[in-house]
Design a protein around this motif. Sequence first.
Motif, PDB file in Angstrom:
ATOM      1  N   LEU A 211      17.380  -9.035  30.430  1.00 50.17           N
ATOM      2  CA  LEU A 211      16.227  -8.293  30.940  1.00 50.17           C
ATOM      3  C   LEU A 211      15.186  -9.253  31.498  1.00 50.17           C
ATOM      4  CD1 LEU A 211      15.650  -5.522  28.223  1.00 50.17           C
ATOM      5  CD2 LEU A 211      16.431  -5.173  30.566  1.00 50.17           C
ATOM      6  N   VAL A 212      14.921 -10.313  30.755  1.00 49.16           N
ATOM      7  CA  VAL A 212      13.922 -11.297  31.175  1.00 49.16           C
ATOM      8  C   VAL A 212      14.378 -12.051  32.416  1.00 49.16           C
ATOM      9  CG1 VAL A 212      12.712 -13.412  30.513  1.00 49.16           C
ATOM     10  CG2 VAL A 212      13.001 -11.573  28.851  1.00 49.16           C
ATOM     11  N   ILE A 213      15.591 -12.593  32.366  1.00 47.11           N
ATOM     12  CA  ILE A 213      16.059 -13.484  33.431  1.00 47.11           C
ATOM     13  C   ILE A 213      16.222 -12.746  34.747  1.00 47.11           C
ATOM     14  CG2 ILE A 213      17.999 -14.933  34.163  1.00 47.11           C
ATOM     15  CD1 ILE A 213      18.401 -15.607  31.165  1.00 47.11           C
ATOM     16  N   ARG A 214      16.748 -11.522  34.695  1.00 41.41           N
ATOM     17  CA  ARG A 214      16.972 -10.765  35.933  1.00 41.41           C
ATOM     18  C   ARG A 214      15.656 -10.517  36.663  1.00 41.41           C
ATOM     19  NH1 ARG A 214      19.084  -6.928  33.726  1.00 41.41           N
ATOM     20  NH2 ARG A 214      21.298  -7.323  34.067  1.00 41.41           N
ATOM     21  N   LEU A 215      14.658 -10.048  35.928  1.00 42.03           N
ATOM     22  CA  LEU A 215      13.364  -9.753  36.548  1.00 42.03           C
ATOM     23  C   LEU A 215      12.680 -11.026  37.035  1.00 42.03           C
ATOM     24  CD1 LEU A 215      11.042  -7.797  37.210  1.00 42.03           C
ATOM     25  CD2 LEU A 215      10.293  -8.013  34.829  1.00 42.03           C
ATOM     26  N   LEU A 216      12.642 -12.042  36.190  1.00 43.94           N
ATOM     27  CA  LEU A 216      11.959 -13.282  36.529  1.00 43.94           C
ATOM     28  C   LEU A 216      12.580 -13.960  37.751  1.00 43.94           C
ATOM     29  CD1 LEU A 216       9.843 -15.469  35.677  1.00 43.94           C
ATOM     30  CD2 LEU A 216      11.690 -16.526  34.357  1.00 43.94           C
ATOM     31  N   ALA A 217      13.906 -14.081  37.770  1.00 45.70           N
ATOM     32  CA  ALA A 217      14.581 -14.786  38.858  1.00 45.70           C
ATOM     33  C   ALA A 217      14.365 -14.095  40.193  1.00 45.70           C
ATOM     34  CB  ALA A 217      16.074 -14.892  38.550  1.00 45.70           C
ATOM     35  N   ASN A 218      14.406 -12.777  40.216  1.00 44.33           N
ATOM     36  CA  ASN A 218      14.200 -12.052  41.469  1.00 44.33           C
ATOM     37  C   ASN A 218      12.782 -12.225  41.998  1.00 44.33           C
ATOM     38  OD1 ASN A 218      16.545 -10.138  42.455  1.00 44.33           O
ATOM     39  ND2 ASN A 218      16.648 -10.173  40.217  1.00 44.33           N
ATOM     40  N   MET A 219      11.804 -12.222  41.116  1.00 45.54           N
ATOM     41  CA  MET A 219      10.412 -12.371  41.564  1.00 45.54           C
ATOM     42  C   MET A 219      10.125 -13.788  42.043  1.00 45.54           C
ATOM     43  SD  MET A 219       9.153  -9.416  41.497  1.00 45.54           S
ATOM     44  CE  MET A 219      10.808  -8.859  41.924  1.00 45.54           C
ATOM     45  N   ILE A 220      10.686 -14.777  41.372  1.00 45.19           N
ATOM     46  CA  ILE A 220      10.506 -16.165  41.812  1.00 45.19           C
ATOM     47  C   ILE A 220      11.152 -16.376  43.182  1.00 45.19           C
ATOM     48  CG2 ILE A 220      11.184 -18.551  41.361  1.00 45.19           C
ATOM     49  CD1 ILE A 220      10.773 -18.042  38.413  1.00 45.19           C
ATOM     50  N   ALA A 221      12.389 -15.908  43.328  1.00 47.90           N
ATOM     51  CA  ALA A 221      13.099 -16.091  44.593  1.00 47.90           C
ATOM     52  C   ALA A 221      12.371 -15.391  45.736  1.00 47.90           C
ATOM     53  CB  ALA A 221      14.520 -15.557  44.471  1.00 47.90           C
ATOM     54  N   GLY A 222      11.871 -14.191  45.499  1.00 48.09           N
ATOM     55  CA  GLY A 222      11.153 -13.462  46.541  1.00 48.09           C
ATOM     56  C   GLY A 222       9.898 -14.182  46.993  1.00 48.09           C
ATOM     57  N   HIS A 223       9.138 -14.708  46.039  1.00 45.81           N
ATOM     58  CA  HIS A 223       7.915 -15.431  46.394  1.00 45.81           C
ATOM     59  C   HIS A 223       8.226 -16.672  47.220  1.00 45.81           C
ATOM     60  CE1 HIS A 223       4.029 -17.426  46.093  1.00 45.81           C
ATOM     61  NE2 HIS A 223       4.697 -18.508  45.733  1.00 45.81           N
ATOM     62  N   LEU A 224       9.234 -17.434  46.809  1.00 52.11           N
ATOM     63  CA  LEU A 224       9.554 -18.670  47.516  1.00 52.11           C
ATOM     64  C   LEU A 224      10.025 -18.384  48.943  1.00 52.11           C
ATOM     65  CD1 LEU A 224      11.349 -20.706  44.696  1.00 52.11           C
ATOM     66  CD2 LEU A 224       9.006 -20.969  45.533  1.00 52.11           C
ATOM     67  N   LEU A 225      10.798 -17.331  49.127  1.00 58.50           N
ATOM     68  CA  LEU A 225      11.246 -16.969  50.474  1.00 58.50           C
ATOM     69  C   LEU A 225      10.078 -16.578  51.376  1.00 58.50           C
ATOM     70  CD1 LEU A 225      14.508 -14.919  49.770  1.00 58.50           C
ATOM     71  CD2 LEU A 225      14.348 -17.058  51.044  1.00 58.50           C
ATOM     72  N   LEU A 226       9.194 -15.730  50.860  1.00 57.88           N
ATOM     73  CA  LEU A 226       8.044 -15.301  51.659  1.00 57.88           C
ATOM     74  C   LEU A 226       7.123 -16.476  51.969  1.00 57.88           C
ATOM     75  CD1 LEU A 226       7.081 -11.900  49.980  1.00 57.88           C
ATOM     76  CD2 LEU A 226       8.187 -12.252  52.178  1.00 57.88           C
ATOM     77  N   ALA A 227       6.836 -17.293  50.961  1.00 62.33           N
ATOM     78  CA  ALA A 227       5.950 -18.430  51.171  1.00 62.33           C
ATOM     79  C   ALA A 227       6.535 -19.414  52.175  1.00 62.33           C
ATOM     80  CB  ALA A 227       5.679 -19.133  49.839  1.00 62.33           C
ATOM     81  N   LEU A 228       7.843 -19.633  52.112  1.00 59.02           N
ATOM     82  CA  LEU A 228       8.490 -20.546  53.050  1.00 59.02           C
ATOM     83  C   LEU A 228       8.389 -20.025  54.478  1.00 59.02           C
ATOM     84  CD1 LEU A 228      10.187 -23.075  53.550  1.00 59.02           C
ATOM     85  CD2 LEU A 228      12.231 -21.684  53.107  1.00 59.02           C
ATOM     86  N   CYS A 229       8.664 -18.742  54.677  1.00 56.12           N
ATOM     87  CA  CYS A 229       8.625 -18.164  56.033  1.00 56.12           C
ATOM     88  C   CYS A 229       7.223 -18.236  56.628  1.00 56.12           C
ATOM     89  CB  CYS A 229       9.107 -16.717  55.999  1.00 56.12           C
ATOM     90  SG  CYS A 229      10.891 -16.535  55.788  1.00 56.12           S
ATOM     91  N   PHE A 230       6.213 -17.859  55.866  1.00 57.65           N
ATOM     92  CA  PHE A 230       4.866 -17.823  56.420  1.00 57.65           C
ATOM     93  C   PHE A 230       4.232 -19.205  56.502  1.00 57.65           C
ATOM     94  CE2 PHE A 230       5.171 -13.317  54.918  1.00 57.65           C
ATOM     95  CZ  PHE A 230       5.150 -12.761  56.189  1.00 57.65           C
ATOM     96  N   ALA A 231       4.625 -20.132  55.624  1.00 58.69           N
ATOM     97  CA  ALA A 231       4.175 -21.519  55.769  1.00 58.69           C
ATOM     98  C   ALA A 231       4.768 -22.137  57.023  1.00 58.69           C
ATOM     99  CB  ALA A 231       4.569 -22.332  54.536  1.00 58.69           C
ATOM    100  N   ALA A 232       6.046 -21.835  57.283  1.00 52.99           N
ATOM    101  CA  ALA A 232       6.679 -22.330  58.499  1.00 52.99           C
ATOM    102  C   ALA A 232       6.043 -21.716  59.742  1.00 52.99           C
ATOM    103  CB  ALA A 232       8.178 -22.027  58.462  1.00 52.99           C
TER     104      ALA A 232
END
Length: 289
Positions: A211-232
Amino acid sequence: MVCRLAVQLSTVRPRESPLSTSATALLLAASEAESGFHAPSIEDFFPPAFLFEGTPLEFNRIMLVRFIAAAALLLVFVLAAKRAKLVPGRFQVAVEFVLDFCRNSITYEVMGEKAGRKYVPLVTTIFCSILFFNLTGVIPFLNISGTGVIGLPIVFAVWVYVTYLAAGVGKFGVGGFLKNSLFPPGVPKVLYVLLTPVEFLQVFVLRPATLVIRLLANMIAGHLLLALCFAATSFFLLDADGFMKAFSVVTFAGGFAFTLLEIFVAVLQAYVFAILAALYINMSIEAEH
């Protein structure tokens, strides 16, 4: 100049020492700052504290985002309750749709109406809370999900875990619950040597951990993808030269697409967490599973 020096250090690799490694890291960081591009990293989830730094009451940007999400959630339901009418408006219809969805499509669908009626408030609170905490990751000026740091997913998982154990023990007693959970019926007794340790890990470790890992991993991955796209996008548009600026259109389009995906993932993860909560509780109160 700094860029050339960093490249030279990366191509000539003498026997490394902590000092040389630190110097290389500093030069690469300086090169990144000089270029104007700041790649997202896991450090985004550990911002500096505003108040009470280094104490259990430390208050930082993540905590502020969580308070904002919790206040928004309370505001929505308080307004919905105060403005409730016999002929509902759009706002009331939307809130009632979410409540009906949590009651009928999650709790009753998994547990049945008789057993599930007791757990509707739990499942509804979990779904709505996680949804609001997840959606802060796509809201401008917040830009990070409240569930992107492990503390909050652990709180929700422990809540489900304690309810899961309490429901099973309350119905069958400690011995009956352990027997029902660790010794599946209809299995030759000799196989319990293999099955019981696996069931123990599943019941007491893997279910709350996943329960913990599934939720945490998806939120971390989503943030990093969005931040990478808009920083670029910012880098290509403001700092790049010539035709390279055109790449800002591509990265912005990617960021927009990932934003839509992240909204979908935020809703999906809230649904998955809530339905697994209902499923685990139901498994603990069923005579056979």
